[in-house]
Design a protein around this motif. Structure first.
Motif, mmCIF file in Angstrom:
data_model
loop_
_atom_site.group_PDB
_atom_site.id
_atom_site.type_symbol
_atom_site.label_atom_id
_atom_site.label_comp_id
_atom_site.label_asym_id
_atom_site.label_seq_id
_atom_site.Cartn_x
_atom_site.Cartn_y
_atom_site.Cartn_z
ATOM 1 N N GLY A 1 40.329 -4.017 -14.717
ATOM 2 C CA GLY A 1 41.771 -3.971 -14.915
ATOM 3 C C GLY A 1 42.269 -2.813 -15.740
ATOM 4 N N TRP A 2 41.377 -1.860 -16.077
ATOM 5 C CA TRP A 2 41.771 -0.774 -16.962
ATOM 6 C C TRP A 2 41.260 0.564 -16.460
ATOM 7 C CZ3 TRP A 2 44.487 -1.144 -21.701
ATOM 8 C CH2 TRP A 2 44.915 -2.442 -22.004
ATOM 9 N N GLY A 3 42.038 1.630 -16.688
ATOM 10 C CA GLY A 3 41.605 2.993 -16.463
ATOM 11 C C GLY A 3 41.416 3.663 -17.807
ATOM 12 N N SER A 4 40.625 4.720 -17.859
ATOM 13 C CA SER A 4 40.298 5.315 -19.158
ATOM 14 C C SER A 4 40.090 6.816 -19.029
ATOM 15 C CB SER A 4 39.024 4.653 -19.713
ATOM 16 O OG SER A 4 38.621 5.233 -20.931
ATOM 17 N N PHE A 5 40.338 7.537 -20.139
ATOM 18 C CA PHE A 5 39.877 8.918 -20.201
ATOM 19 C C PHE A 5 39.218 9.160 -21.542
ATOM 20 C CE2 PHE A 5 44.226 10.170 -21.875
ATOM 21 C CZ PHE A 5 43.809 10.771 -23.063
ATOM 22 N N CYS A 6 38.241 10.063 -21.549
ATOM 23 C CA CYS A 6 37.505 10.418 -22.756
ATOM 24 C C CYS A 6 37.688 11.905 -23.020
ATOM 25 C CB CYS A 6 36.024 10.079 -22.616
ATOM 26 S SG CYS A 6 35.031 10.533 -24.073
ATOM 27 N N PHE A 7 38.281 12.230 -24.145
ATOM 28 C CA PHE A 7 38.492 13.614 -24.545
ATOM 29 C C PHE A 7 37.376 14.014 -25.495
ATOM 30 C CE2 PHE A 7 40.483 16.674 -27.560
ATOM 31 C CZ PHE A 7 40.749 17.700 -26.667
ATOM 32 N N ALA A 8 36.588 15.012 -25.112
ATOM 33 C CA ALA A 8 35.471 15.483 -25.936
ATOM 34 C C ALA A 8 35.987 16.474 -26.967
ATOM 35 C CB ALA A 8 34.402 16.128 -25.054
ATOM 36 N N MET A 9 35.904 16.107 -28.255
ATOM 37 C CA MET A 9 36.458 16.955 -29.313
ATOM 38 C C MET A 9 35.414 17.879 -29.933
ATOM 39 S SD MET A 9 39.343 14.585 -31.174
ATOM 40 C CE MET A 9 38.229 13.307 -31.766
ATOM 41 N N GLY A 10 34.113 17.612 -29.667
ATOM 42 C CA GLY A 10 33.069 18.496 -30.177
ATOM 43 C C GLY A 10 32.697 18.186 -31.608
ATOM 44 N N PRO A 11 31.770 18.949 -32.188
ATOM 45 C CA PRO A 11 31.132 20.125 -31.575
ATOM 46 C C PRO A 11 30.023 19.794 -30.580
ATOM 47 C CG PRO A 11 30.249 19.779 -33.767
ATOM 48 C CD PRO A 11 31.345 18.765 -33.600
ATOM 49 N N GLY A 12 29.472 18.562 -30.648
ATOM 50 C CA GLY A 12 28.453 18.192 -29.674
ATOM 51 C C GLY A 12 29.058 17.976 -28.304
ATOM 52 N N GLU A 13 28.216 18.015 -27.277
ATOM 53 C CA GLU A 13 28.706 17.824 -25.921
ATOM 54 C C GLU A 13 28.005 16.648 -25.277
ATOM 55 O OE1 GLU A 13 25.814 20.910 -23.509
ATOM 56 O OE2 GLU A 13 27.877 21.501 -23.930
ATOM 57 N N ALA A 14 28.421 16.338 -24.051
ATOM 58 C CA ALA A 14 27.849 15.214 -23.320
ATOM 59 C C ALA A 14 27.623 15.611 -21.865
ATOM 60 C CB ALA A 14 28.782 14.005 -23.388
ATOM 61 N N ILE A 15 26.827 14.807 -21.176
ATOM 62 C CA ILE A 15 26.670 14.902 -19.718
ATOM 63 C C ILE A 15 27.073 13.552 -19.159
ATOM 64 C CG2 ILE A 15 25.047 15.125 -17.794
ATOM 65 C CD1 ILE A 15 25.386 17.752 -19.109
ATOM 66 N N TRP A 16 28.090 13.509 -18.316
ATOM 67 C CA TRP A 16 28.546 12.250 -17.713
ATOM 68 C C TRP A 16 28.373 12.312 -16.203
ATOM 69 C CZ3 TRP A 16 28.273 9.442 -21.546
ATOM 70 C CH2 TRP A 16 28.933 9.632 -22.748
ATOM 71 N N ASN A 17 27.587 11.398 -15.656
ATOM 72 C CA ASN A 17 27.366 11.330 -14.206
ATOM 73 C C ASN A 17 26.986 12.683 -13.628
ATOM 74 O OD1 ASN A 17 28.514 8.868 -14.936
ATOM 75 N ND2 ASN A 17 29.638 8.644 -13.042
ATOM 76 N N GLY A 18 26.173 13.423 -14.377
ATOM 77 C CA GLY A 18 25.694 14.708 -13.888
ATOM 78 C C GLY A 18 26.634 15.870 -14.139
ATOM 79 N N GLU A 19 27.776 15.644 -14.821
ATOM 80 C CA GLU A 19 28.747 16.707 -15.071
ATOM 81 C C GLU A 19 28.816 16.984 -16.572
ATOM 82 O OE1 GLU A 19 32.368 16.982 -12.766
ATOM 83 O OE2 GLU A 19 31.916 15.046 -11.846
#
Length: 316
Positions: free
Chosen positions: A75-93
């Motif tokens: 029932g919900w949509g979401s967004f994640c804003f990466a503020m750093g300095p570390g990074e992430a890999i999500w679903n291969g991106e």
């Protein structure tokens, strides 16, 4: 289960320190996360959450390298804003600082974070998600899976400052005017992300293939944690070369397959010790039950990853 905003409460505010992998379980509103540590946490992580029936905001800081999996509530949509300095890999991106990852209702997030990863997530009900897509002119071609897009620096800074201002104001009285202002800021940020995601370049097919292989291999590892299997057994089971598997794990999890298998086992053992499972069993028996058969190395590896001996974990 990950907490969601309650219709009975106009605003719920919480802040806590995270010292264990399972402490991240509800660190993102609406997503029940499964997290394993890949490196020792040198200082505690933390999350601050503001949740209302119309939106939710999470501000987090992960001071440890992690492996992350989860599915957003339908029932919900979401967004994640990466503020750093570390990074992430999500679903291969790759989700470097200054990017936004849009996650549609009911879809999965699967990846990892580097240490010093700071994030800001916003969640909205499905009707607001659909309204934002319509405002962005994307009701017909909206994202059907997690989509990562890089924001122009000026836009990234504007979104970050606006939502951080909301964070400061929400620590005071939750007046109707303030709640409306936050809802407007969240909706505007969502709409901007939807607009920009239309031009986002998808992950290359080779990267998507590596991500699929890494997740399939990890699932096999989890199914065989109790067995003394090694990486060659995995290669033979999945009919892939050792080099192909190594490349996939390095790209997606930033670990070798061997190291990844070891951290899966160590995280599972820690959960067992903390939850009191098999409290009549010896630590050696618990280690054997999770595929550990080199006990001298086990104790050293456990201490390197968690900063304490298994016996100290059990006493806690």
């Amino acid at each position: 289960m990950a907490r969601l905003p309650s219709p009975a409460l106009p605003l719920r505010h919480s802040r806590r320190v995270i010292t264990e992998p399972d402490g991240f379980g509800d660190a993102v509103s609406g997503i029940e996360l499964s997290v394993d540590f890949q490196r020792r946490q040198e200082r505690a992580s933390q999350v601050e959450q503001f949740q209302s029936p119309a939106w939710a905001l999470d501000f987090g800081e992960a001071n440890v390298r992690t492996r992350v999996r989860g599915v957003l509530a339908g029932g919900w949509g979401s967004f994640c804003f990466a503020m750093g300095p570390g990074e992430a890999i999500w679903n291969g991106e790759a989700a470097a600082p200054g990017t936004i990852a849009l996650l549609p209702p009911g879809k999965e997030v699967d990846g990892r974070t580097a240490a010093d990863y700071e994030w800001l997530t916003a969640a909205v009900p499905a009707d607001v998600w659909n309204r934002c897509l319509a405002l962005a002119g994307r009701q017909e071609d909206g994202p059907d899976r997690l989509t990562v897009c890089r924001l122009p620096p000026s836009v990234a800074e504007r979104i970050k400052l606006r939502l951080q201002e909301c964070r400061a104001l929400l620590k005071g009285a939750a007046t109707p005017w303030l709640m409306d202002q936050v809802a407007e800021a969240v909706t505007d940020s969502f709409t901007t992300a939807c607009e920009l995601s239309a031009g986002a370049e998808p992950a290359t097919s080779s990267m998507r293939n590596r991500a699929r292989l890494a997740r399939r291999a990890e699932a096999w590892m989890r199914d065989h944690l109790a067995e003394p299997v090694q990486v060659p057994d995995l290669c033979l089971a999945l009919h892939v070369s050792r080099r192909e598997l190594e490349y996939a794990f390095r790209s997606v999890f930033d670990q070798s397959p061997r190291d990844h298998l070891e951290t899966l086992r160590l995280n599972a053992i820690r959960r067992s010790l903390l939850q009191g499972d098999g409290h009549r069993e010896t630590i050696i028996a618990i280690a054997y039950a999770h595929g550990i058969h080199h006990l001298g190395r086990f104790s050293a590896s456990y201490r390197t990853l968690f900063g304490e001996k298994p016996s100290e974990t059990r006493r806690r």
